[in-house]
Design an enzyme around this catalytic site. Structure first.
Site, PDB file in Angstrom:
ATOM      1  N   ASN A  23       0.877  -1.181   0.000  1.00 14.81           N
ATOM      2  CA  ASN A  23       0.000   0.000   0.000  1.00 14.81           C
ATOM      3  C   ASN A  23       0.910   1.226   0.000  1.00 14.81           C
ATOM      4  OD1 ASN A  23       0.523   0.837   2.880  1.00 14.81           O
ATOM      5  ND2 ASN A  23      -0.376  -1.187   3.222  1.00 14.81           N
ATOM      6  N   VAL A  32      -0.047 -10.707   0.861  1.00 12.45           N
ATOM      7  CA  VAL A  32       1.308 -11.024   0.407  1.00 12.45           C
ATOM      8  C   VAL A  32       2.329 -10.040   1.028  1.00 12.45           C
ATOM      9  CG1 VAL A  32       1.218  -9.693  -1.764  1.00 12.45           C
ATOM     10  CG2 VAL A  32       2.625 -11.727  -1.627  1.00 12.45           C
ATOM     11  N   ASP A  33       1.891  -8.824   1.271  1.00 18.80           N
ATOM     12  CA  ASP A  33       2.741  -7.814   1.908  1.00 18.80           C
ATOM     13  C   ASP A  33       3.183  -8.296   3.297  1.00 18.80           C
ATOM     14  OD1 ASP A  33       3.990  -5.375   2.374  1.00 18.80           O
ATOM     15  OD2 ASP A  33       2.139  -4.209   2.567  1.00 18.80           O
ATOM     16  N   TYR A 126      -7.727  -5.608  -2.314  1.00 19.77           N
ATOM     17  CA  TYR A 126      -8.057  -4.493  -3.193  1.00 19.77           C
ATOM     18  C   TYR A 126      -9.166  -4.829  -4.188  1.00 19.77           C
ATOM     19  CZ  TYR A 126      -4.393  -1.352  -1.399  1.00 19.77           C
ATOM     20  OH  TYR A 126      -3.630  -0.514  -0.613  1.00 19.77           O
TER      21      TYR A 126
HETATM   22  N1  AR6 Z   1       2.537 -15.601  -2.041  1.00 18.15           N
HETATM   23  C1  AR6 Z   1       1.889 -15.312  -3.196  1.00 18.15           C
HETATM   24  N2  AR6 Z   1       0.663 -14.732  -3.227  1.00 18.15           N
HETATM   25  C2  AR6 Z   1       0.092 -14.423  -2.045  1.00 18.15           C
HETATM   26  C3  AR6 Z   1       0.721 -14.680  -0.806  1.00 18.15           C
HETATM   27  C4  AR6 Z   1       1.991 -15.297  -0.828  1.00 18.15           C
HETATM   28  N3  AR6 Z   1       2.661 -15.576   0.291  1.00 18.15           N
HETATM   29  N4  AR6 Z   1      -0.116 -14.256   0.189  1.00 18.15           N
HETATM   30  C5  AR6 Z   1      -1.216 -13.769  -0.402  1.00 18.15           C
HETATM   31  N5  AR6 Z   1      -1.097 -13.877  -1.756  1.00 18.15           N
HETATM   32  P1  AR6 Z   1      -3.272  -8.971  -1.309  1.00 18.15           P
HETATM   33  P2  AR6 Z   1      -3.833  -6.502  -2.824  1.00 18.15           P
HETATM   34  C6  AR6 Z   1      -2.049 -13.492  -2.808  1.00 18.15           C
HETATM   35  O1  AR6 Z   1      -4.508  -8.768  -0.510  1.00 18.15           O
HETATM   36  O2  AR6 Z   1      -5.159  -7.003  -3.234  1.00 18.15           O
HETATM   37  C7  AR6 Z   1      -2.072  -5.627   1.938  1.00 18.15           C
HETATM   38  O3  AR6 Z   1      -2.551  -5.507   3.233  1.00 18.15           O
HETATM   39  C8  AR6 Z   1      -3.492 -13.319  -2.420  1.00 18.15           C
HETATM   40  O4  AR6 Z   1      -4.138 -14.572  -2.306  1.00 18.15           O
HETATM   41  O5  AR6 Z   1      -2.048  -9.405  -0.614  1.00 18.15           O
HETATM   42  O6  AR6 Z   1      -2.940  -5.849  -3.844  1.00 18.15           O
HETATM   43  C9  AR6 Z   1      -1.249  -4.442   1.510  1.00 18.15           C
HETATM   44  O7  AR6 Z   1      -0.546  -3.857   2.570  1.00 18.15           O
HETATM   45  C10 AR6 Z   1      -4.019 -12.488  -3.592  1.00 18.15           C
HETATM   46  O8  AR6 Z   1      -4.356 -13.343  -4.689  1.00 18.15           O
HETATM   47  O9  AR6 Z   1      -2.890  -7.626  -2.134  1.00 18.15           O
HETATM   48  C11 AR6 Z   1      -2.283  -3.508   0.942  1.00 18.15           C
HETATM   49  O10 AR6 Z   1      -2.872  -2.735   1.958  1.00 18.15           O
HETATM   50  C12 AR6 Z   1      -2.808 -11.639  -3.996  1.00 18.15           C
HETATM   51  O11 AR6 Z   1      -1.691 -12.217  -3.299  1.00 18.15           O
HETATM   52  C13 AR6 Z   1      -3.305  -4.430   0.341  1.00 18.15           C
HETATM   53  O12 AR6 Z   1      -3.176  -5.657   1.045  1.00 18.15           O
HETATM   54  C14 AR6 Z   1      -2.923 -10.186  -3.632  1.00 18.15           C
HETATM   55  O13 AR6 Z   1      -3.649 -10.028  -2.439  1.00 18.15           O
HETATM   56  C15 AR6 Z   1      -3.033  -4.713  -1.109  1.00 18.15           C
HETATM   57  O14 AR6 Z   1      -4.089  -5.478  -1.646  1.00 18.15           O
END
Ligand code: AR6
Length: 173
Positions: A23, A32-33, A126
């Protein structure tokens, strides 16, 4: 054409750089963050904190990218980018998501990094519809590869259903 789609935990990949779906504050979060910060260790947060704020609380505006070391990760570098929040699709979401992928690749290339793994940016909290995000990601990465065929790009999904969605976008003409 070197784009692979896999289902894996991106924090385990020993590529040159993994991309973080962060973010604008770049101070960690969930998804993932959170996983990347946990696996990299506290030095990652310190490195992010040291990046300049371009506006109050903003270290990386949506669509841009920043780079830090990977610290305890197998990947030596992390490229942080900020995907758009899905607001129905008429608020420039596709362009912003395209910018994320393009700017991440550009930053990697500036550092001489070729093997880059992307998560499904914006497809979690998101709320970006995965089939639409996959189309944007694949199109943008294909364009990058056509300019630099030495790149090795991985779309790293976290689940098998998400992998199937991204694979379908890669397979479609
Ligand atoms: N490896 C690969 N993919 C993953 C992992 C992992 N270890 N963990 C989750 N995913 P998101 P966004 C996938 O929510 O939508 C955070 O809080 C997950 O299943 O991580 O861009 C940030 O700080 C999904 O398909 O990212 C921001 O505030 C994908 O990664 C916000 O979330 C992205 O999900 C960003 O939201």
């Amino acid at each position: 054409m070197l784009i692979s789609v896999i289902a894996a935990d991106i924090t385990t990949l020993a590529v040159d750089a993994i991309v973080n779906a962060a973010n604008e504050a770049l101070l960690g979060g969930g998804g993932v963050d959170g996983a990347i910060h946990r696996a990299a260790g506290p030095a990652l947060l310190a490195a992010c904190r040291a990046l300049p704020q371009v506006a109050p609380g903003v270290r990386c505006p949506t669509g841009e990218a920043r780079i830090t070391p990977g610290f305890a990760l197998p990947a030596p570098w992390v490229i942080h980018t900020v995907g758009p929040v899905w607001r129905g699709g008429a608020h420039g979401e596709a362009t912003l998501l395209e910018n994320c992928h393009r700017n991440a690749v550009q930053l990697a290339r500036e550092r001489g990094l070729r093997r880059i793994a992307f998560p499904a940016i914006s497809c979690g909290v998101y709320g970006y519809p995965a089939p639409l995000a996959a189309t944007v990601a694949v199109r943008t990465l294909r364009e990058a590869l056509s300019r630099d065929p030495a790149l090795e790009l991985t779309l790293c999904c976290y689940s098998e259903p998400m992998r199937a969605v991204f694979q379908a976008a890669l397979t479609s003409p």
